[in-house]
Design an enzyme around this catalytic site. Structure first.
Site, PDB file in Angstrom:
ATOM      1  N   GLU A  39       0.784  -1.118  -0.040  1.00 49.90           N
ATOM      2  CA  GLU A  39      -0.118   0.037   0.111  1.00 49.90           C
ATOM      3  C   GLU A  39       0.798   1.370   0.199  1.00 49.90           C
ATOM      4  OE1 GLU A  39      -2.715  -0.007   3.299  1.00 49.90           O
ATOM      5  OE2 GLU A  39      -3.166   1.877   2.974  1.00 49.90           O
ATOM      6  N   ARG A 265       5.153 -12.867   9.598  1.00 56.33           N
ATOM      7  CA  ARG A 265       5.998 -11.441   9.428  1.00 56.33           C
ATOM      8  C   ARG A 265       7.252 -11.297  10.141  1.00 56.33           C
ATOM      9  NH1 ARG A 265       2.706  -7.205   9.762  1.00 56.33           N
ATOM     10  NH2 ARG A 265       4.518  -6.036  10.528  1.00 56.33           N
ATOM     11  N   LYS A 275       4.322   0.393   9.720  1.00 57.97           N
ATOM     12  CA  LYS A 275       4.338   1.679   8.844  1.00 57.97           C
ATOM     13  C   LYS A 275       3.698   2.693   9.898  1.00 57.97           C
ATOM     14  CE  LYS A 275       3.085   0.053   4.750  1.00 57.97           C
ATOM     15  NZ  LYS A 275       2.290   0.216   3.440  1.00 57.97           N
TER      16      LYS A 275
HETATM   17  P1  ATP Z   1       0.394  -1.555   7.370  1.00 58.29           P
HETATM   18  O1  ATP Z   1       1.294  -1.701   8.483  1.00 58.29           O
HETATM   19  O2  ATP Z   1       0.055   0.022   6.921  1.00 58.29           O
HETATM   20  O3  ATP Z   1      -0.720  -2.306   7.638  1.00 58.29           O
HETATM   21  P2  ATP Z   1       2.097  -3.410   5.986  1.00 58.29           P
HETATM   22  O4  ATP Z   1       3.266  -3.259   6.486  1.00 58.29           O
HETATM   23  O5  ATP Z   1       1.132  -4.466   6.068  1.00 58.29           O
HETATM   24  O6  ATP Z   1       1.128  -2.073   6.240  1.00 58.29           O
HETATM   25  P3  ATP Z   1       1.598  -3.475   3.172  1.00 58.29           P
HETATM   26  O7  ATP Z   1       2.055  -2.222   2.346  1.00 58.29           O
HETATM   27  O8  ATP Z   1       0.210  -3.771   2.921  1.00 58.29           O
HETATM   28  O9  ATP Z   1       2.207  -2.819   4.584  1.00 58.29           O
HETATM   29  O10 ATP Z   1       2.315  -4.560   2.975  1.00 58.29           O
HETATM   30  C1  ATP Z   1       2.858  -5.161   1.474  1.00 58.29           C
HETATM   31  C2  ATP Z   1       3.177  -6.655   1.998  1.00 58.29           C
HETATM   32  O11 ATP Z   1       4.459  -6.744   2.547  1.00 58.29           O
HETATM   33  C3  ATP Z   1       2.107  -7.279   2.364  1.00 58.29           C
HETATM   34  O12 ATP Z   1       1.797  -8.428   1.627  1.00 58.29           O
HETATM   35  C4  ATP Z   1       2.419  -7.731   3.822  1.00 58.29           C
HETATM   36  O13 ATP Z   1       1.954  -8.912   4.188  1.00 58.29           O
HETATM   37  C5  ATP Z   1       4.165  -7.606   3.692  1.00 58.29           C
HETATM   38  N1  ATP Z   1       4.723  -7.254   4.971  1.00 58.29           N
HETATM   39  C6  ATP Z   1       4.549  -6.158   5.720  1.00 58.29           C
HETATM   40  N2  ATP Z   1       5.153  -6.124   6.897  1.00 58.29           N
HETATM   41  C7  ATP Z   1       5.952  -7.527   6.991  1.00 58.29           C
HETATM   42  C8  ATP Z   1       6.769  -8.055   7.794  1.00 58.29           C
HETATM   43  N3  ATP Z   1       7.130  -7.478   8.957  1.00 58.29           N
HETATM   44  N4  ATP Z   1       7.321  -9.141   7.269  1.00 58.29           N
HETATM   45  C9  ATP Z   1       7.117  -9.617   6.312  1.00 58.29           C
HETATM   46  N5  ATP Z   1       6.043  -9.486   5.284  1.00 58.29           N
HETATM   47  C10 ATP Z   1       5.516  -8.262   5.523  1.00 58.29           C
HETATM   48 MG    MG Z   2      -1.133  -4.143   5.070  1.00 62.35          MG
END
Ligand code: ATP
Ligand code: MG
Length: 560
Positions: A39, A265, A275
């Site tokens: 996003e 994650r 984020k």
């Molecule tokens: P928010 O904190 O805004 O929900 P997010 O960190 O989930 O955001 P996205 O932009 O939705 O951010 O993430 C893009 C992709 O990265 C998603 O598929 C998410 O599952 C993956 N992702 C985000 N954070 C992690 C993490 N800490 N480890 C592994 N994958 C991650």
């Molecule tokens: Mg997300």
């Protein structure tokens, strides 16, 4: 970690790669299609790198393809700056989406048509309840929700209202479109989730075309279906959403049926990978920006000097599991050191200088000495370093009253200057407050290159730069951004480390560093790895410490 899991890790395998391999072997798919769906509401962090390496890595290994898709369904939080940063960071990590760059907003019209389809099927309705009432009637984990009084609206009324929502007739929040699933479901995600909300906001790509926007949940799985994604890989938080995604796929005339797989994650000690929190750090000015070298963002790590190869190697080592865990930050630093130790040219720099005058070295003389660029790699060549009467050594390498185990310079003691000569400290010069400001030493001309012809030994070798062969610089040292291994995300400011950055303003760097054209971290001998910061100007270099030399992880894990 179980033995089998360790073995799988070494083979570069994990449960998701096993599933992909099995699906291809069984002919369930002819080729694999994955996607990375950020996003654009912030910069990518090292947690995203795990997801990027997994999705792009699988596509590469199995000869498929990986899409980059911006999940741009929330125009109030999304910005072009983030879109540009995300593309730059994915490329920097070493991946390429080819022509497969997509946006959820590319599918807004199709998603809208599918929403009308659900209405016509009696599977969606317009709800006029206030957001407050909707929350109140949603129930809890233990109690079912209650049906909305608008749940039984006719198809015609729903279609009419939904079209007027699209036409912009109602204010923000006045109505929503909901799926009609089951307000008593044990899974709260299935209690008539919101599909569309009214939002009079300008979208970075679609402008003011839309005054309604699909929810993330309504857009996500259908976007995967449109792109014929075979394996929709996401983090564990979305496990409970899978039944909803499956419901959409089962109830809509979508062109393919993607299957979702969840993995744990990445969490890292002493930092945060959220984020929301990272945005807070930037907005509230706790860091200088998204690319502050203390940030766990890819832009921050890059500015700090972490090579993309180290991030890929780290991600490979942590593997992909189904249970959440927290990885020790020291393990990340260990991977960074390993890569940099192999690849970084060596230089000398004195971070906290102490002036040394070599009394028996002629005033007007300088000479150049040869220094190896890499101790284990003769192919990396050598460079010239200038020696002279006035040099600088590290303050820490001298003690006036040394304790037993201190072997470096002290009054009357002889040490080796790396690549140069043996010197002996003859006199200590102090200022009026009693601080040591200068050492008077003598050198032995017969020890040129660092060895005594009579075979005499010294107990320490220290680094140095000469006054005329060095340039002044600012060096920024970084420590953990947070004081606690697992900072409190709800009140992150309380856990910030007030000593996360130390700025040294009068360091001296070997002159070669001013003219080097190396866009990578270098090793300052005996100190660590350092990378030139973009704040550098032609007159003043600024370097960031990427990581120190001391490896705490190697000790813990016994892997050195
Ligand atoms: P928010 O904190 O805004 O929900 P997010 O960190 O989930 O955001 P996205 O932009 O939705 O951010 O993430 C893009 C992709 O990265 C998603 O598929 C998410 O599952 C993956 N992702 C985000 N954070 C992690 C993490 N800490 N480890 C592994 N994958 C991650
Ligand atoms: Mg997300």
């Amino acid at each position: 970690m179980a033995l089998t899991e360790t073995a799988a890790l070494e083979a570069g395998r994990d449960f998701i790669r096993d599933i992909v391999a099995a699906d291809l072997a069984a002919g369930r798919h002819r080729s694999v299609v994955t996607r990375f769906p950020p996003e654009p509401n912030g910069y990518l962090h090292i947690g995203h790198a795990k997801s990027i390496c997994l999705n792009f890595g699988i596509a590469e290994e199995f000869g498929g393809r990986c899409h980059l898709r911006f999940d741009d369904t929330n125009p109030t939080k999304e910005e072009q700056e983030y879109i540009d940063a995300i593309e730059r960071d994915v490329r920097w990590l070493g991946f390429d989406w080819g022509g497969h760059l997509y946006h959820a907003s590319d599918y807004f019209e199709q998603l809208y048509q599918w929403a009308e389809y659900l209405i016509r099927e009696g599977k969606a309705y317009v709800d006029d309840q206030s957001p407050h009432d909707m929350r109140a009637t949603r129930g809890t984990l233990t109690e079912p929700g209650t049906d909305s009084p608008y749940r039984e609206r006719s198809v015609d009324e729903n279609l009419d209202l939904f079209r007027r929502m699209r036409a912009g007739e109602f204010p923000n929040g006045a109505r929503v479109l909901r799926a009609k699933i089951d307000m008593a479901s044990g899974n709260i995600n299935l209690r008539d989730p919101t599909l569309y909300r009214i939002l009079h906001a300008k979208h970075p790509r679609t402008g003011t075309t839309w005054s309604i926007y699909p929810s993330y949940d309504f857009a996500h799985g259908q976007s995967d279906a449109i792109e014929q994604i075979t394996h929709s890989i996401c983090t564990l938080e979305f496990e409970d959403h899978r039944p909803l995604y499956d419901w959409f796929i089962a109830n809509l005339p979508v062109p393919s049926q993607p299957h979702q797989y969840e993995f744990a994650r990445l969490n890292l000690t002493y930092t945060v990978l959220s984020k929301r929190v990272l945005t807070g750090l930037v907005r509230e000015g706790h860091v200088s920006g998204w690319d502050d070298p203390r940030m766990p963002t890819l832009a921050g790590l890059r500015r700090r000097g972490v090579p993309a190869a180290a991030i890929r190697e780290f991600v490979k080592r942590i593997g992909v599991a189904k249970a959440n865990s927290v990885v020790d930050f020291a393990m990340f630093e260990h991977a960074v050191r390993e890569v940099l130790n192999r690849t970084s040219p060596r230089r000398m720099a004195v971070l906290r200088p102490l002036r040394v005058i070599i009394e028996n070295y002629p005033e007007d003389k300088t000479e150049t000495l040869e220094a190896a660029n890499h101790p284990d790699d003769p192919g990396a060549g050598t460079r010239q370093v200038r020696f002279g009467r006035e040099i600088f050594i590290e303050r820490d390498d001298f003690m006036e009253n040394p304790p037993k185990k201190f072997f470096r310079l002290a009054p009357g003691r002889e040490v080796r200057l790396r690549y140069a000569y043996f010197i002996t400290c003859r006199e200590v010069v102090k200022d009026e407050s009693g601080d040591v400001v200068e050492l008077r030493c003598t050198y032995d001309p017969a020890t040129r290159g660092g060895n005594a012809p009579d075979g005499r030994k010294v107990q320490a070798t220290i680094h140095w730069v000469s006054a005329s062969g060095s340039v002044p610089a600012e060096v920024r040292l970084y420590n953990h951004l947070f004081t606690r291994p697992e900072p409190n995300a709800a009140d992150f400011a309380a856990d910030l480390n007030p000593q996360s950055m130390e700025v040294l303003t009068d360091s001296r760097l070997e002159a070669a560093l001013a003219s080097d054209n190396i866009d990578a971290a270098v090793q300052f001998e005996r100190q660590g790895y350092f990378y030139r910061d973009p704040d550098s100007t032609p007159g003043r270099l600024v370097f960031n410490r990427t990581v120190g030399l001391r490896d705490t992880w190697a000790k813990v894990a016994n892997v050195a």
